[in-house]
Design an enzyme around this catalytic site. Structure first.
Site, mmCIF file in Angstrom:
data_model
loop_
_atom_site.group_PDB
_atom_site.id
_atom_site.type_symbol
_atom_site.label_atom_id
_atom_site.label_comp_id
_atom_site.label_asym_id
_atom_site.label_seq_id
_atom_site.Cartn_x
_atom_site.Cartn_y
_atom_site.Cartn_z
ATOM 1 N N LYS A 92 -13.216 1.076 -13.634
ATOM 2 C CA LYS A 92 -13.309 -0.305 -12.932
ATOM 3 C C LYS A 92 -13.751 -1.216 -14.037
ATOM 4 C CE LYS A 92 -12.812 0.074 -8.573
ATOM 5 N NZ LYS A 92 -11.559 -0.368 -7.988
ATOM 6 N N ASP A 127 0.716 -1.152 -0.097
ATOM 7 C CA ASP A 127 0.059 0.025 -0.126
ATOM 8 C C ASP A 127 0.845 1.188 0.014
ATOM 9 O OD1 ASP A 127 -3.242 0.338 1.028
ATOM 10 O OD2 ASP A 127 -1.915 2.143 0.880
ATOM 11 N N ASN A 148 -4.231 6.739 1.191
ATOM 12 C CA ASN A 148 -5.494 6.926 1.773
ATOM 13 C C ASN A 148 -5.784 6.053 2.833
ATOM 14 O OD1 ASN A 148 -7.981 8.433 1.740
ATOM 15 N ND2 ASN A 148 -9.128 6.767 0.777
ATOM 16 N N TYR A 162 -14.669 7.036 -12.369
ATOM 17 C CA TYR A 162 -14.442 6.159 -11.560
ATOM 18 C C TYR A 162 -14.800 4.913 -12.153
ATOM 19 C CZ TYR A 162 -14.994 2.962 -7.507
ATOM 20 O OH TYR A 162 -14.855 2.060 -6.570
ATOM 21 N N SER A 195 -17.198 -2.494 -8.749
ATOM 22 C CA SER A 195 -18.312 -1.823 -8.130
ATOM 23 C C SER A 195 -19.432 -2.126 -8.791
ATOM 24 C CB SER A 195 -17.761 -0.446 -7.983
ATOM 25 O OG SER A 195 -18.773 0.419 -7.529
ATOM 26 N N ARG A 199 -27.540 15.642 -5.247
ATOM 27 C CA ARG A 199 -26.256 15.452 -5.754
ATOM 28 C C ARG A 199 -26.206 15.091 -7.199
ATOM 29 N NH1 ARG A 199 -21.980 11.625 -2.478
ATOM 30 N NH2 ARG A 199 -23.436 10.024 -3.213
HETATM 31 P P1 NAD Z 1 -9.483 2.996 0.758
HETATM 32 O O1 NAD Z 1 -9.007 4.145 -0.138
HETATM 33 O O2 NAD Z 1 -9.653 2.641 2.075
HETATM 34 O O3 NAD Z 1 -8.271 1.673 0.330
HETATM 35 C C1 NAD Z 1 -7.581 1.662 -1.126
HETATM 36 C C2 NAD Z 1 -6.283 1.692 -0.504
HETATM 37 O O4 NAD Z 1 -5.330 1.679 -1.575
HETATM 38 C C3 NAD Z 1 -5.748 2.854 0.303
HETATM 39 O O5 NAD Z 1 -5.191 2.120 1.517
HETATM 40 C C4 NAD Z 1 -4.552 3.257 -0.524
HETATM 41 O O6 NAD Z 1 -3.770 3.927 0.173
HETATM 42 C C5 NAD Z 1 -4.022 2.234 -1.542
HETATM 43 N N1 NAD Z 1 -3.840 2.629 -2.893
HETATM 44 C C6 NAD Z 1 -4.484 3.719 -3.542
HETATM 45 N N2 NAD Z 1 -3.623 3.695 -4.544
HETATM 46 C C7 NAD Z 1 -2.469 2.848 -4.508
HETATM 47 C C8 NAD Z 1 -1.376 2.768 -5.334
HETATM 48 N N3 NAD Z 1 -1.304 3.087 -6.606
HETATM 49 N N4 NAD Z 1 -0.534 1.673 -4.792
HETATM 50 C C9 NAD Z 1 -0.663 1.299 -3.736
HETATM 51 N N5 NAD Z 1 -1.585 1.420 -2.846
HETATM 52 C C10 NAD Z 1 -2.444 2.361 -3.505
HETATM 53 O O7 NAD Z 1 -11.070 2.267 -0.300
HETATM 54 P P2 NAD Z 1 -11.889 0.965 0.128
HETATM 55 O O8 NAD Z 1 -13.063 1.484 0.436
HETATM 56 O O9 NAD Z 1 -11.081 0.113 0.889
HETATM 57 O O10 NAD Z 1 -11.836 0.482 -1.316
HETATM 58 C C11 NAD Z 1 -10.876 -0.756 -1.861
HETATM 59 C C12 NAD Z 1 -11.242 -1.033 -3.251
HETATM 60 O O11 NAD Z 1 -12.806 -1.256 -3.338
HETATM 61 C C13 NAD Z 1 -10.954 0.082 -4.244
HETATM 62 O O12 NAD Z 1 -10.453 -0.305 -5.458
HETATM 63 C C14 NAD Z 1 -12.322 0.571 -4.438
HETATM 64 O O13 NAD Z 1 -12.450 1.183 -5.616
HETATM 65 C C15 NAD Z 1 -13.361 -0.574 -4.169
HETATM 66 N N6 NAD Z 1 -14.646 -0.238 -3.864
HETATM 67 C C16 NAD Z 1 -14.859 0.425 -2.467
HETATM 68 C C17 NAD Z 1 -16.230 0.519 -2.382
HETATM 69 C C18 NAD Z 1 -16.431 1.442 -1.187
HETATM 70 O O14 NAD Z 1 -17.572 2.027 -1.169
HETATM 71 N N7 NAD Z 1 -15.824 1.717 -0.214
HETATM 72 C C19 NAD Z 1 -17.221 0.273 -3.572
HETATM 73 C C20 NAD Z 1 -16.992 -0.484 -4.535
HETATM 74 C C21 NAD Z 1 -15.732 -0.646 -4.842
HETATM 75 C C1 UD1 Z 2 -21.101 6.713 -4.114
HETATM 76 C C2 UD1 Z 2 -20.744 6.755 -5.393
HETATM 77 C C3 UD1 Z 2 -20.528 5.463 -6.124
HETATM 78 C C4 UD1 Z 2 -19.672 4.516 -5.494
HETATM 79 C C5 UD1 Z 2 -20.207 4.536 -3.793
HETATM 80 C C6 UD1 Z 2 -19.376 3.788 -3.024
HETATM 81 C C7 UD1 Z 2 -21.485 8.931 -6.440
HETATM 82 C C8 UD1 Z 2 -22.501 9.719 -7.247
HETATM 83 N N1 UD1 Z 2 -21.465 7.427 -6.209
HETATM 84 O O1 UD1 Z 2 -22.395 6.053 -4.245
HETATM 85 O O2 UD1 Z 2 -19.930 5.389 -7.516
HETATM 86 O O3 UD1 Z 2 -19.558 3.247 -5.819
HETATM 87 O O4 UD1 Z 2 -20.523 5.842 -3.508
HETATM 88 O O5 UD1 Z 2 -18.028 4.481 -2.684
HETATM 89 O O6 UD1 Z 2 -20.724 9.677 -5.882
HETATM 90 N N2 UD1 Z 2 -25.895 11.165 0.984
HETATM 91 C C9 UD1 Z 2 -26.348 12.087 1.531
HETATM 92 N N3 UD1 Z 2 -25.577 12.896 2.138
HETATM 93 C C10 UD1 Z 2 -23.994 12.770 2.084
HETATM 94 C C11 UD1 Z 2 -23.860 11.514 1.245
HETATM 95 C C12 UD1 Z 2 -24.505 10.696 0.957
HETATM 96 O O7 UD1 Z 2 -27.604 12.371 1.346
HETATM 97 O O8 UD1 Z 2 -23.529 13.405 2.824
HETATM 98 C C13 UD1 Z 2 -26.933 10.014 0.073
HETATM 99 C C14 UD1 Z 2 -26.882 9.913 -1.348
HETATM 100 O O9 UD1 Z 2 -27.464 10.950 -2.114
HETATM 101 C C15 UD1 Z 2 -27.332 8.511 -1.527
HETATM 102 C C16 UD1 Z 2 -27.035 7.987 -0.289
HETATM 103 O O10 UD1 Z 2 -26.801 8.815 0.784
HETATM 104 O O11 UD1 Z 2 -28.732 8.574 -1.738
HETATM 105 C C17 UD1 Z 2 -25.665 7.111 -0.408
HETATM 106 O O12 UD1 Z 2 -24.683 7.706 -0.648
HETATM 107 P P1 UD1 Z 2 -22.954 7.330 -0.830
HETATM 108 O O13 UD1 Z 2 -22.767 6.650 0.377
HETATM 109 O O14 UD1 Z 2 -22.313 8.393 -1.317
HETATM 110 O O15 UD1 Z 2 -22.993 6.307 -1.844
HETATM 111 P P2 UD1 Z 2 -23.635 6.311 -3.424
HETATM 112 O O16 UD1 Z 2 -24.297 7.385 -3.849
HETATM 113 O O17 UD1 Z 2 -24.402 4.883 -3.592
#
Ligand code: NAD
Ligand code: UD1
Length: 339
Positions: free
Chosen positions: A153, A32, A36, A149, A125, A292
């Site tokens: 993916k 890592d 982040n 984004y 995602s 949003r």
């Molecule tokens: P996160 O940001 O907490 O974790 C990602 C980690 O990757 C971080 O620790 C960051 O430092 C590291 N990183 C980023 N770029 C890097 C690089 N170039 N080299 C090495 N390390 C790097 O995010 P998360 O929520 O744990 O998400 C993990 C994965 O799941 C991501 O690929 C994200 O896109 C995917 N994902 C997350 C969600 C969500 O809502 N959390 C939803 C769908 C998919």
């Molecule tokens: C967002 C991303 C999506 C990503 C997902 C998980 C956008 C448009 N979509 O999805 O691509 O995969 O996060 O990381 O950013 N909300 C509020 N107030 C806030 C935050 C959110 O009302 O401060 C509402 C949103 O309008 C939504 C719900 O809460 O209805 C969930 O929001 P969020 O947690 O950001 O997830 P997604 O919008 O589903």
């Protein structure tokens, strides 16, 4: 013992995954770049699992570093979490997102190939589906992401579909997450966003702890029962269990899996606020503001395939999601900075 490379392993989902992997008897190496996440996570993972692991600070785009890592360790598989995930930022800085998420993935796959490691789980995602015009997404829902984004993916998914066709010995799982929330039950690890949270749950918990005055609810005029957006929130511990199950299921008979990981049951923003208040006993002040840009009214997973193929289903409900988030936030008001 089976050895796994976990890229992004100090991040939110990665850190919870590493604990379950260690508990299941896997050996883990984390790569890592800490863009982040915090290094302090490693000690907490070791504390919670009672097991050591190797942590390498570095970038997944660094060919030489990866070559050295694959030369040093005999991995069976990799789980690729490393990437950037902020939708708004991805629209403003597309090159940063394509470079980190797409180039980073290709460098990893090339070095896996060179080292003869062919088992991979990729964090995809629900964003890959875009806006299909209906609300329950199955794995056959058309793929048409509406932001940068999501396109990063989809490009990596397409790369892996093509790789599998060209190199059949690869075993690959594309896991499409819905909305991961919650934290480890100990309260010792959790989601620790840098800066202003984009997502609902970390924002609610920062309001609860008093670091933000109120939540902005993005619109209450959607065609949903209470007018606010509906999402499929899935507890991170359930989500992670899906990864361990996928790792154990990948094999000759199941060599390319594409699976939704969600609960199949959506909740509204107001329902999530209510659950958080109920489980924490803390009032969440909020204000209804404009919708949003880019938000959909409602979507959720059809997760039947993960049940059929992995025997996996989400078990934890929204009260546990909120209670665990609050335990983490309340005992770590400033995240990992105390380490
Ligand atoms: P996160 O940001 O907490 O974790 C990602 C980690 O990757 C971080 O620790 C960051 O430092 C590291 N990183 C980023 N770029 C890097 C690089 N170039 N080299 C090495 N390390 C790097 O995010 P998360 O929520 O744990 O998400 C993990 C994965 O799941 C991501 O690929 C994200 O896109 C995917 N994902 C997350 C969600 C969500 O809502 N959390 C939803 C769908 C998919
Ligand atoms: C967002 C991303 C999506 C990503 C997902 C998980 C956008 C448009 N979509 O999805 O691509 O995969 O996060 O990381 O950013 N909300 C509020 N107030 C806030 C935050 C959110 O009302 O401060 C509402 C949103 O309008 C939504 C719900 O809460 O209805 C969930 O929001 P969020 O947690 O950001 O997830 P997604 O919008 O589903």
């Amino acid at each position: 013992m089976r050895k796994v490379l976990v890229t992004g392993g100090t991040g939110y989902i990665g850190s919870h995954t590493v604990i379950q992997l260690l508990n299941a008897g896997f050996e883990v190496v984390i790569l890592d770049n800490l863009s982040n996440s915090s290094k302090g996570v490693v000690a907490r993972i070791e504390e919670l699992s009672g097991t050591g692991l190797d942590f390498i600070e570095g970038d997944v785009r660094d060919h030489e570093l990866l070559r050295g890592i694959f030369a040093k360790y005999a991995f069976d598989s990799a789980i690729h979490f490393a990437g950037l995930k902020a939708v708004g930022e991805s629209q403003e800085k597309p090159l940063k997102y394509y470079d980190n998420n797409v180039t980073g993935s290709i460098v990893l796959f090339e070095e896996m190939m060179r080292a003869g490691v062919h088992k991979l789980i990729f964090s995809s995602s629900a964003t890959v589906y875009g806006d299909p015009g209906y609300v329950c997404y199955s794995e056959t829902t058309p793929l048409a992401p509406i932001n940068v984004y999501g396109r990063t993916k989809l490009i990596v998914e397409d790369t892996l579909r093509d790789l599998k066709k060209a190199e059949p010995r690869w075993q690959i799982a594309l896991l499409r997450y819905f909305n991961p929330v919650g934290a480890h039950i100990s309260g010792r690890i959790g989601e620790n966003p840098f800066g202003v949270p984009n997502n609902l749950m970390p924002f609610i918990s920062q309001v609860a702890i008093g670091s933000r005055p109120k939540l902005m609810v993005y619109g209450n005029d959607y065609a949903t029962p209470d007018g606010t957006g509906l999402r499929d929130y899935v507890h991170v511990e359930d989500l992670v269990a899906g990864h361990v199950a996928a790792l154990n299921t990948l094999g000759d008979a199941n060599s390319f899996l594409t699976l939704n990981l969600g609960t199949g049951k959506p909740y509204s923003v107001l329902e999530m606020i209510g659950a958080f208040e109920r489980t924490s006993g803390v009032k969440i002040p909020y204000e209804i503001v404009e919708r949003r840009a880019g938000d959909l009214p409602e979507y959720y997973a059809n997760a039947d395939l993960a049940k059929e193929v992995l025997g996996w289903q989400a078990r934890l409900g929204i009260d546990r999601m909120c209670a665990d988030t609050w335990r983490w936030q309340k005992t770590n008001p400033a995240g990992y900075v105390i380490d």
